[in-house]
Each structure stands twice: as C-alpha cells, then as structure tokens.
Design a protein around this motif. Sequence first.
Motif, PDB file in Angstrom:
ATOM      1  N   LYS A  13       0.842  -1.207   0.000  1.00  0.00           N
ATOM      2  CA  LYS A  13       0.000   0.000   0.000  1.00  0.00           C
ATOM      3  C   LYS A  13       0.874   1.253   0.000  1.00  0.00           C
ATOM      4  O   LYS A  13       0.578   2.219  -0.714  1.00  0.00           O
ATOM      5  CB  LYS A  13      -0.930  -0.007   1.207  1.00  0.00           C
ATOM      6  N   ASP A  14       1.962   1.232   0.793  1.00  0.00           N
ATOM      7  CA  ASP A  14       2.891   2.366   0.802  1.00  0.00           C
ATOM      8  C   ASP A  14       3.461   2.612  -0.589  1.00  0.00           C
ATOM      9  O   ASP A  14       3.532   3.757  -1.061  1.00  0.00           O
ATOM     10  CB  ASP A  14       4.060   2.108   1.766  1.00  0.00           C
ATOM     11  N   LEU A  15       3.874   1.542  -1.236  1.00  0.00           N
ATOM     12  CA  LEU A  15       4.460   1.662  -2.575  1.00  0.00           C
ATOM     13  C   LEU A  15       3.434   2.142  -3.585  1.00  0.00           C
ATOM     14  O   LEU A  15       3.741   2.971  -4.441  1.00  0.00           O
ATOM     15  CB  LEU A  15       5.054   0.317  -3.006  1.00  0.00           C
ATOM     16  N   ALA A  16       2.224   1.623  -3.478  1.00  0.00           N
ATOM     17  CA  ALA A  16       1.163   2.045  -4.403  1.00  0.00           C
ATOM     18  C   ALA A  16       0.918   3.548  -4.273  1.00  0.00           C
ATOM     19  O   ALA A  16       0.784   4.253  -5.281  1.00  0.00           O
ATOM     20  CB  ALA A  16      -0.110   1.264  -4.126  1.00  0.00           C
ATOM     21  N   THR A  17       0.882   4.034  -3.053  1.00  0.00           N
ATOM     22  CA  THR A  17       0.675   5.467  -2.822  1.00  0.00           C
ATOM     23  C   THR A  17       1.838   6.268  -3.399  1.00  0.00           C
ATOM     24  O   THR A  17       1.629   7.265  -4.092  1.00  0.00           O
ATOM     25  CB  THR A  17       0.528   5.748  -1.314  1.00  0.00           C
ATOM     26  N   GLU A  18       3.051   5.817  -3.134  1.00  0.00           N
ATOM     27  CA  GLU A  18       4.236   6.525  -3.622  1.00  0.00           C
ATOM     28  C   GLU A  18       4.282   6.600  -5.146  1.00  0.00           C
ATOM     29  O   GLU A  18       4.667   7.622  -5.714  1.00  0.00           O
ATOM     30  CB  GLU A  18       5.501   5.834  -3.111  1.00  0.00           C
ATOM     31  N   PHE A  19       3.892   5.505  -5.806  1.00  0.00           N
ATOM     32  CA  PHE A  19       3.991   5.459  -7.268  1.00  0.00           C
ATOM     33  C   PHE A  19       2.673   5.768  -7.976  1.00  0.00           C
ATOM     34  O   PHE A  19       2.584   5.648  -9.195  1.00  0.00           O
ATOM     35  CB  PHE A  19       4.545   4.104  -7.711  1.00  0.00           C
ATOM     36  N   GLY A  20       1.665   6.153  -7.208  1.00  0.00           N
ATOM     37  CA  GLY A  20       0.399   6.568  -7.812  1.00  0.00           C
ATOM     38  C   GLY A  20      -0.332   5.451  -8.530  1.00  0.00           C
ATOM     39  O   GLY A  20      -0.866   5.653  -9.620  1.00  0.00           O
ATOM     40  N   THR A  21      -0.341   4.279  -7.925  1.00  0.00           N
ATOM     41  CA  THR A  21      -1.023   3.139  -8.528  1.00  0.00           C
ATOM     42  C   THR A  21      -1.797   2.396  -7.452  1.00  0.00           C
ATOM     43  O   THR A  21      -1.864   2.825  -6.309  1.00  0.00           O
ATOM     44  CB  THR A  21      -0.003   2.210  -9.243  1.00  0.00           C
ATOM     45  N   ARG A  22      -2.412   1.292  -7.831  1.00  0.00           N
ATOM     46  CA  ARG A  22      -3.197   0.485  -6.888  1.00  0.00           C
ATOM     47  C   ARG A  22      -2.307  -0.574  -6.232  1.00  0.00           C
ATOM     48  O   ARG A  22      -1.345  -1.055  -6.829  1.00  0.00           O
ATOM     49  CB  ARG A  22      -4.347  -0.210  -7.620  1.00  0.00           C
ATOM     50  N   GLN A  23      -2.678  -0.945  -5.026  1.00  0.00           N
ATOM     51  CA  GLN A  23      -1.966  -2.003  -4.306  1.00  0.00           C
ATOM     52  C   GLN A  23      -2.000  -3.296  -5.094  1.00  0.00           C
ATOM     53  O   GLN A  23      -1.028  -4.044  -5.122  1.00  0.00           O
ATOM     54  CB  GLN A  23      -2.571  -2.187  -2.909  1.00  0.00           C
ATOM     55  N   SER A  24      -3.114  -3.557  -5.789  1.00  0.00           N
ATOM     56  CA  SER A  24      -3.233  -4.796  -6.570  1.00  0.00           C
ATOM     57  C   SER A  24      -2.193  -4.845  -7.689  1.00  0.00           C
ATOM     58  O   SER A  24      -1.708  -5.922  -8.050  1.00  0.00           O
ATOM     59  CB  SER A  24      -4.640  -4.954  -7.135  1.00  0.00           C
ATOM     60  N   TRP A  25      -1.834  -3.688  -8.229  1.00  0.00           N
ATOM     61  CA  TRP A  25      -0.815  -3.662  -9.287  1.00  0.00           C
ATOM     62  C   TRP A  25       0.557  -3.985  -8.705  1.00  0.00           C
ATOM     63  O   TRP A  25       1.344  -4.719  -9.299  1.00  0.00           O
ATOM     64  CB  TRP A  25      -0.811  -2.316  -9.999  1.00  0.00           C
ATOM     65  N   ILE A  26       0.850  -3.466  -7.510  1.00  0.00           N
ATOM     66  CA  ILE A  26       2.112  -3.785  -6.839  1.00  0.00           C
ATOM     67  C   ILE A  26       2.171  -5.291  -6.572  1.00  0.00           C
ATOM     68  O   ILE A  26       3.200  -5.937  -6.799  1.00  0.00           O
ATOM     69  CB  ILE A  26       2.265  -2.997  -5.522  1.00  0.00           C
ATOM     70  N   SER A  27       1.067  -5.867  -6.144  1.00  0.00           N
ATOM     71  CA  SER A  27       0.996  -7.306  -5.890  1.00  0.00           C
ATOM     72  C   SER A  27       1.291  -8.091  -7.170  1.00  0.00           C
ATOM     73  O   SER A  27       2.023  -9.084  -7.147  1.00  0.00           O
ATOM     74  CB  SER A  27      -0.379  -7.682  -5.341  1.00  0.00           C
ATOM     75  N   ARG A  28       0.722  -7.650  -8.279  1.00  0.00           N
ATOM     76  CA  ARG A  28       0.973  -8.325  -9.561  1.00  0.00           C
ATOM     77  C   ARG A  28       2.460  -8.284  -9.912  1.00  0.00           C
ATOM     78  O   ARG A  28       3.027  -9.277 -10.371  1.00  0.00           O
ATOM     79  CB  ARG A  28       0.157  -7.671 -10.677  1.00  0.00           C
ATOM     80  N   ILE A  29       3.087  -7.143  -9.682  1.00  0.00           N
ATOM     81  CA  ILE A  29       4.515  -7.018  -9.972  1.00  0.00           C
ATOM     82  C   ILE A  29       5.310  -7.947  -9.060  1.00  0.00           C
ATOM     83  O   ILE A  29       6.222  -8.643  -9.518  1.00  0.00           O
ATOM     84  CB  ILE A  29       4.975  -5.552  -9.832  1.00  0.00           C
ATOM     85  N   TYR A  30       4.957  -7.983  -7.776  1.00  0.00           N
ATOM     86  CA  TYR A  30       5.628  -8.894  -6.834  1.00  0.00           C
ATOM     87  C   TYR A  30       5.549 -10.333  -7.333  1.00  0.00           C
ATOM     88  O   TYR A  30       6.459 -11.116  -7.130  1.00  0.00           O
ATOM     89  CB  TYR A  30       4.956  -8.829  -5.468  1.00  0.00           C
ATOM     90  N   ASN A  31       4.433 -10.685  -7.966  1.00  0.00           N
ATOM     91  CA  ASN A  31       4.221 -12.047  -8.441  1.00  0.00           C
ATOM     92  C   ASN A  31       4.732 -12.279  -9.859  1.00  0.00           C
ATOM     93  O   ASN A  31       4.492 -13.332 -10.449  1.00  0.00           O
ATOM     94  CB  ASN A  31       2.738 -12.412  -8.352  1.00  0.00           C
ATOM     95  N   GLY A  32       5.431 -11.290 -10.414  1.00  0.00           N
ATOM     96  CA  GLY A  32       6.036 -11.452 -11.730  1.00  0.00           C
ATOM     97  C   GLY A  32       5.097 -11.223 -12.893  1.00  0.00           C
ATOM     98  O   GLY A  32       5.425 -11.544 -14.028  1.00  0.00           O
ATOM     99  N   ASN A  33       3.951 -10.635 -12.625  1.00  0.00           N
ATOM    100  CA  ASN A  33       2.965 -10.418 -13.672  1.00  0.00           C
ATOM    101  C   ASN A  33       3.086  -8.990 -14.215  1.00  0.00           C
ATOM    102  O   ASN A  33       2.306  -8.114 -13.864  1.00  0.00           O
ATOM    103  CB  ASN A  33       1.558 -10.677 -13.125  1.00  0.00           C
ATOM    104  N   PHE A  34       4.120  -8.771 -15.032  1.00  0.00           N
ATOM    105  CA  PHE A  34       4.331  -7.467 -15.650  1.00  0.00           C
ATOM    106  C   PHE A  34       5.190  -7.660 -16.889  1.00  0.00           C
ATOM    107  O   PHE A  34       5.860  -8.671 -17.035  1.00  0.00           O
ATOM    108  CB  PHE A  34       5.002  -6.486 -14.679  1.00  0.00           C
ATOM    109  N   SER A  35       5.131  -6.691 -17.769  1.00  0.00           N
ATOM    110  CA  SER A  35       5.950  -6.780 -18.983  1.00  0.00           C
ATOM    111  C   SER A  35       7.278  -6.074 -18.740  1.00  0.00           C
ATOM    112  O   SER A  35       7.437  -5.318 -17.775  1.00  0.00           O
ATOM    113  CB  SER A  35       5.225  -6.137 -20.173  1.00  0.00           C
ATOM    114  N   SER A  36       8.201  -6.286 -19.637  1.00  0.00           N
ATOM    115  CA  SER A  36       9.509  -5.647 -19.515  1.00  0.00           C
ATOM    116  C   SER A  36       9.420  -4.146 -19.773  1.00  0.00           C
ATOM    117  O   SER A  36      10.384  -3.425 -19.557  1.00  0.00           O
ATOM    118  CB  SER A  36      10.489  -6.282 -20.498  1.00  0.00           C
ATOM    119  N   ARG A  37       8.261  -3.685 -20.180  1.00  0.00           N
ATOM    120  CA  ARG A  37       8.058  -2.266 -20.446  1.00  0.00           C
ATOM    121  C   ARG A  37       7.405  -1.533 -19.263  1.00  0.00           C
ATOM    122  O   ARG A  37       7.152  -0.343 -19.334  1.00  0.00           O
ATOM    123  CB  ARG A  37       7.205  -2.092 -21.695  1.00  0.00           C
TER     124      ARG A  37
END
Length: 93
Positions: A13-37
Amino acid sequence: MASVFQKKGITQKDLATEFGTRQSWISRIYNGNFSSRSEIARKLCDKAGISFLDSASLSDTDEKLMSVAHQISSLSIRDKKALIRLTKLFEQL
C-alpha cells in the motif's frame, strides 16, 4: 523484491501510494505479472536496488519465455507436476 521492502517495513500500500497506482498492481509485480516495459516495475526495482532487464536487451524469444514462465507460476501444484512429467517425456525423444 518483496523481501527487500518487507525488511524495510514498506508495505504494498505504501508503494502504491508513492507510485500513484493500486496495491493490486504492486501485488501483480511482486508475483512477476508485468511486462519488460512496465515503468512501475522498473521504478520498484530501482527503489529496491535490484537490476531490471531493459526491454531493449530482450529478444522476442526472451519476451515469450517470460510470458510462459509467468503462466507456469500460476499453475496449480498438480498441473506443475504434470508439466514436469511432460517435459521429461520430451527429453526422451
């Protein structure tokens, strides 16, 4: 990446706030669900002091392999075991 932030007491949640995104998106990144872009994934890596593969350095094959790896990571244990058996069969050919 998650362990670096956890050790520092930084939540998703802290990271989501800092980067202006949702906590669920941070979770997806933690789980490797993101593109190289993904710029957020790149920024998270920078903040954690972890290198991030630049999309320019990835071939089409690398991109496809990353996608397959993500799909495999989301399989059930049973399906992963079946995939291992299938891989062993291919090795015998």
